[in-house]
Design a protein around this motif. Structure first.
Motif, PDB file in Angstrom:
ATOM      1  N   PHE A  14       0.830  -1.187   0.000  1.00  0.00           N
ATOM      2  CA  PHE A  14       0.000   0.000   0.000  1.00  0.00           C
ATOM      3  C   PHE A  14       0.879   1.258   0.000  1.00  0.00           C
ATOM      4  CE2 PHE A  14      -2.733  -3.228   1.995  1.00  0.00           C
ATOM      5  CZ  PHE A  14      -3.785  -3.180   1.099  1.00  0.00           C
ATOM      6  N   GLU A  15       2.148   1.098  -0.395  1.00  0.00           N
ATOM      7  CA  GLU A  15       3.050   2.242  -0.388  1.00  0.00           C
ATOM      8  C   GLU A  15       2.616   3.314  -1.378  1.00  0.00           C
ATOM      9  OE1 GLU A  15       5.261   2.588   1.880  1.00  0.00           O
ATOM     10  OE2 GLU A  15       4.811   0.601   2.650  1.00  0.00           O
ATOM     11  N   PHE A  16       1.833   2.927  -2.413  1.00  0.00           N
ATOM     12  CA  PHE A  16       1.380   3.912  -3.388  1.00  0.00           C
ATOM     13  C   PHE A  16       0.466   4.948  -2.757  1.00  0.00           C
ATOM     14  CE2 PHE A  16      -1.753   0.590  -3.352  1.00  0.00           C
ATOM     15  CZ  PHE A  16      -2.969   1.243  -3.471  1.00  0.00           C
ATOM     16  N   LEU A  17      -0.070   4.664  -1.561  1.00  0.00           N
ATOM     17  CA  LEU A  17      -0.884   5.649  -0.862  1.00  0.00           C
ATOM     18  C   LEU A  17      -0.091   6.912  -0.550  1.00  0.00           C
ATOM     19  CD1 LEU A  17      -2.726   3.364   1.707  1.00  0.00           C
ATOM     20  CD2 LEU A  17      -3.780   4.549  -0.206  1.00  0.00           C
ATOM     21  N   GLU A  18       1.224   6.751  -0.369  1.00  0.00           N
ATOM     22  CA  GLU A  18       2.065   7.893  -0.019  1.00  0.00           C
ATOM     23  C   GLU A  18       2.085   8.938  -1.132  1.00  0.00           C
ATOM     24  OE1 GLU A  18       3.233   8.112   2.825  1.00  0.00           O
ATOM     25  OE2 GLU A  18       3.877   6.195   3.661  1.00  0.00           O
ATOM     26  N   GLU A  19       1.769   8.519  -2.358  1.00  0.00           N
ATOM     27  CA  GLU A  19       1.863   9.420  -3.500  1.00  0.00           C
ATOM     28  C   GLU A  19       0.709  10.404  -3.562  1.00  0.00           C
ATOM     29  OE1 GLU A  19       2.051   6.958  -6.911  1.00  0.00           O
ATOM     30  OE2 GLU A  19       3.810   5.830  -6.218  1.00  0.00           O
ATOM     31  N   PHE A  20      -0.385  10.139  -2.853  1.00  0.00           N
ATOM     32  CA  PHE A  20      -1.558  10.982  -2.959  1.00  0.00           C
ATOM     33  C   PHE A  20      -1.448  12.184  -2.034  1.00  0.00           C
ATOM     34  CE2 PHE A  20      -3.539   6.679  -3.918  1.00  0.00           C
ATOM     35  CZ  PHE A  20      -3.398   6.841  -5.289  1.00  0.00           C
ATOM     36  N   ASP A  21      -1.664  13.379  -2.596  1.00  0.00           N
ATOM     37  CA  ASP A  21      -1.514  14.610  -1.830  1.00  0.00           C
ATOM     38  C   ASP A  21      -2.479  14.702  -0.658  1.00  0.00           C
ATOM     39  OD1 ASP A  21       0.463  15.448  -3.538  1.00  0.00           O
ATOM     40  OD2 ASP A  21      -0.866  16.612  -4.823  1.00  0.00           O
ATOM     41  N   VAL A  22      -3.612  13.992  -0.731  1.00  0.00           N
ATOM     42  CA  VAL A  22      -4.603  14.093   0.328  1.00  0.00           C
ATOM     43  C   VAL A  22      -4.030  13.660   1.671  1.00  0.00           C
ATOM     44  CG1 VAL A  22      -5.518  11.760   0.005  1.00  0.00           C
ATOM     45  CG2 VAL A  22      -6.991  13.522   0.940  1.00  0.00           C
ATOM     46  N   PHE A  23      -2.976  12.830   1.649  1.00  0.00           N
ATOM     47  CA  PHE A  23      -2.392  12.352   2.891  1.00  0.00           C
ATOM     48  C   PHE A  23      -1.199  13.194   3.337  1.00  0.00           C
ATOM     49  CE2 PHE A  23      -4.302   8.214   1.499  1.00  0.00           C
ATOM     50  CZ  PHE A  23      -5.243   8.178   2.513  1.00  0.00           C
ATOM     51  N   HIS A  90     -11.176  10.302  -0.699  1.00  0.00           N
ATOM     52  CA  HIS A  90     -10.673  10.934  -1.918  1.00  0.00           C
ATOM     53  C   HIS A  90      -9.864   9.985  -2.792  1.00  0.00           C
ATOM     54  CE1 HIS A  90     -11.927  14.919  -0.525  1.00  0.00           C
ATOM     55  NE2 HIS A  90     -11.436  14.586   0.661  1.00  0.00           N
ATOM     56  N   VAL A  91      -9.394   8.893  -2.232  1.00  0.00           N
ATOM     57  CA  VAL A  91      -8.506   7.996  -2.994  1.00  0.00           C
ATOM     58  C   VAL A  91      -8.954   6.543  -2.978  1.00  0.00           C
ATOM     59  CG1 VAL A  91      -6.468   9.450  -2.674  1.00  0.00           C
ATOM     60  CG2 VAL A  91      -7.001   7.682  -0.986  1.00  0.00           C
ATOM     61  N   VAL A  92     -10.060   6.239  -2.290  1.00  0.00           N
ATOM     62  CA  VAL A  92     -10.460   4.840  -2.146  1.00  0.00           C
ATOM     63  C   VAL A  92     -10.772   4.201  -3.499  1.00  0.00           C
ATOM     64  CG1 VAL A  92     -12.939   5.244  -1.788  1.00  0.00           C
ATOM     65  CG2 VAL A  92     -11.809   3.285  -0.684  1.00  0.00           C
ATOM     66  N   ASP A  93     -11.256   5.005  -4.458  1.00  0.00           N
ATOM     67  CA  ASP A  93     -11.507   4.471  -5.795  1.00  0.00           C
ATOM     68  C   ASP A  93     -10.206   4.006  -6.449  1.00  0.00           C
ATOM     69  OD1 ASP A  93     -13.378   6.920  -5.224  1.00  0.00           O
ATOM     70  OD2 ASP A  93     -14.525   5.646  -6.596  1.00  0.00           O
ATOM     71  N   LYS A  94      -9.141   4.781  -6.258  1.00  0.00           N
ATOM     72  CA  LYS A  94      -7.853   4.427  -6.850  1.00  0.00           C
ATOM     73  C   LYS A  94      -7.280   3.165  -6.197  1.00  0.00           C
ATOM     74  CE  LYS A  94      -6.681   9.177  -8.136  1.00  0.00           C
ATOM     75  NZ  LYS A  94      -5.713  10.289  -8.003  1.00  0.00           N
ATOM     76  N   ILE A  95      -7.497   3.030  -4.906  1.00  0.00           N
ATOM     77  CA  ILE A  95      -7.027   1.829  -4.210  1.00  0.00           C
ATOM     78  C   ILE A  95      -7.779   0.610  -4.736  1.00  0.00           C
ATOM     79  CG2 ILE A  95      -6.836   0.685  -1.972  1.00  0.00           C
ATOM     80  CD1 ILE A  95      -6.750   3.511  -0.727  1.00  0.00           C
ATOM     81  N   PHE A  96      -9.086   0.755  -4.885  1.00  0.00           N
ATOM     82  CA  PHE A  96      -9.898  -0.337  -5.428  1.00  0.00           C
ATOM     83  C   PHE A  96      -9.430  -0.696  -6.838  1.00  0.00           C
ATOM     84  CE2 PHE A  96     -13.732  -1.445  -7.988  1.00  0.00           C
ATOM     85  CZ  PHE A  96     -14.001  -2.674  -7.425  1.00  0.00           C
ATOM     86  N   ASP A  97      -9.217   0.312  -7.690  1.00  0.00           N
ATOM     87  CA  ASP A  97      -8.749   0.067  -9.063  1.00  0.00           C
ATOM     88  C   ASP A  97      -7.391  -0.634  -9.063  1.00  0.00           C
ATOM     89  OD1 ASP A  97     -11.026   1.284 -10.006  1.00  0.00           O
ATOM     90  OD2 ASP A  97     -10.068   3.204 -10.447  1.00  0.00           O
ATOM     91  N   THR A 282     -17.055   5.412   1.701  1.00  0.00           N
ATOM     92  CA  THR A 282     -15.700   4.927   1.955  1.00  0.00           C
ATOM     93  C   THR A 282     -15.723   3.518   2.533  1.00  0.00           C
ATOM     94  OG1 THR A 282     -14.974   7.199   2.385  1.00  0.00           O
ATOM     95  CG2 THR A 282     -13.521   5.435   3.124  1.00  0.00           C
ATOM     96  N   GLN A 283     -16.644   3.273   3.474  1.00  0.00           N
ATOM     97  CA  GLN A 283     -16.728   1.953   4.076  1.00  0.00           C
ATOM     98  C   GLN A 283     -17.175   0.895   3.064  1.00  0.00           C
ATOM     99  OE1 GLN A 283     -18.578   1.806   8.040  1.00  0.00           O
ATOM    100  NE2 GLN A 283     -18.164   3.985   8.244  1.00  0.00           N
ATOM    101  N   VAL A 284     -18.049   1.276   2.135  1.00  0.00           N
ATOM    102  CA  VAL A 284     -18.472   0.349   1.082  1.00  0.00           C
ATOM    103  C   VAL A 284     -17.271  -0.057   0.231  1.00  0.00           C
ATOM    104  CG1 VAL A 284     -19.749   0.196  -1.092  1.00  0.00           C
ATOM    105  CG2 VAL A 284     -20.901   1.014   0.976  1.00  0.00           C
ATOM    106  N   PHE A 285     -16.453   0.915  -0.158  1.00  0.00           N
ATOM    107  CA  PHE A 285     -15.304   0.596  -1.006  1.00  0.00           C
ATOM    108  C   PHE A 285     -14.204  -0.119  -0.218  1.00  0.00           C
ATOM    109  CE2 PHE A 285     -17.252   3.065  -4.289  1.00  0.00           C
ATOM    110  CZ  PHE A 285     -16.704   2.552  -5.456  1.00  0.00           C
ATOM    111  N   LEU A 286     -14.115   0.140   1.082  1.00  0.00           N
ATOM    112  CA  LEU A 286     -13.189  -0.627   1.907  1.00  0.00           C
ATOM    113  C   LEU A 286     -13.591  -2.104   1.915  1.00  0.00           C
ATOM    114  CD1 LEU A 286     -12.319   1.475   5.092  1.00  0.00           C
ATOM    115  CD2 LEU A 286     -10.706   0.256   3.631  1.00  0.00           C
TER     116      LEU A 286
END
Length: 312
Positions: A14-23, A90-97, A282-286
């Motif tokens: 899940f290191e790609f999460l670091e790339e998102f500015d929202v975090f 803001h990024v859960v769709d990208k994580i799912f994809d 968010t919980q649905v996509f989680l």
């Protein structure tokens, strides 16, 4: 047991999460108050163990074995858990994809896609939710809906959160396009609710055979067909014919999406504990992400990817 369960998720980066500015920190010099990869593992762990809601998740992540296994430097606070869930929207769709791509790379998709909608029931305290009607169960419920396209061994590959179980035609078309963007199947199955000309014509133009039972609705001159595709192919091509037995046999596979819906509900979609549409979505996509993580983890370990549990 906690350590072993969490370790099974660690090979999924899940290191790609670091790339998102929202975090990123809100202010210059401010240290990050939650670690995205670690918190993501924490939420997956909690949902897998049927722990939902901000307070219960925060309590579980204060378990020494759990927060150490997730990679935290210290147990996260309840506020950090709440902020992460809000930011994640803001990024859960990208994580799912990303996880769908990982499933595709492992060959977990097949040539038959199915589309269906399911109910998302939430707490009356959620002021954004509304009283919805479930035509399948013929009952009213309080909450939202979710339209899912699935394939293979209970693998969700496209989804959208909706205001109720009955999705609009615009939503159906958007989810269908998202599914075909992953890979192009041979068949696309849906119940009579998907008997629309636009849906059929879009899929046929993409080289996909749509199969949905013909719904005569209010027409005074109903067609003598079982499936809408029979008429659409007759109108567009004189050389192509589909056997009724082939259509019937293929349509029987549509139960796969219902099993996917049940599997995702086991991963948390059936236990949404939200206050507000943002957290509910968010919980649905989680839940969808957890279903993919379990399937990929089982595949990597040589087990059945269709199983909803991880054997330790």
């Amino acid at each position: 047991m906690e350590t072993e369960t969490l370790a099974l998720f660690e090979h999924l980066s899940f290191e790609f999460l670091e790339e998102f500015d929202v975090f990123a920190p809100a202010q210059t010099g401010r240290t990050r108050d939650h670690e995205p990869p670690e918190m993501m593992r924490g939420f997956l762990h909690c949902y897998y163990k049927d722990i939902y809601g901000i307070r219960p998740v925060a309590r579980e992540l204060n378990n020494t074995v759990v927060w150490l296994s997730c990679g935290f430097d210290r147990p996260p606070s309840r506020d950090a858990v709440d902020r992460f869930l809000t930011d994640l929207e803001h990024v859960v769709d990208k994580i799912f994809d990303h996880l769908v791509e990982q499933a595709a790379l492992r060959g977990l998709l097949d040539s038959t896609y199915s589309i269906d909608s399911t109910d998302v029931r939430t707490m009356p305290a959620d002021q954004d939710a509304s009283k919805c009607y479930d035509p399948t169960a013929e009952e009213y419920y309080y909450g939202y809906g979710c339209t899912i396209v699935s394939t293979g061994s209970k693998i969700p590959i496209a989804a959208e959160f909706t205001e109720s179980k009955q999705a609009s035609e615009e939503t159906v078309m958007r989810v269908t396009r998202d599914a075909l963007a992953v890979e192009t199947p041979i068949w696309m199955l849906g119940d009579s609710a998907y008997d629309t000309l636009d849906w059929h014509d879009y899929l046929l133009a993409a080289g996909v055979v749509p199969i949905a039972p013909y719904n005569a609705r209010n027409t005074n001159d109903p067609l003598d067909i079982e499936y809408r595709v029979e008429d659409r192919i007759k109108e567009h091509s004189k050389d192509v014919k589909l056997k009724q037995s082939t259509l019937d046999e293929t349509y029987n596979r549509r139960t796969g999406v219902e099993r996917t819906n049940d599997a995702v509900k086991d991963c948390g979609l059936g236990h949404v504990r939200a206050r507000g549409r943002v957290h509910a979505r968010t919980q649905v996509f989680l839940s969808l992400c957890l279903r993919l993580v379990i399937a990929i983890t089982n595949y990597e370990r040589g087990d059945n990817p269709g199983s909803t549990i991880i054997t330790v």
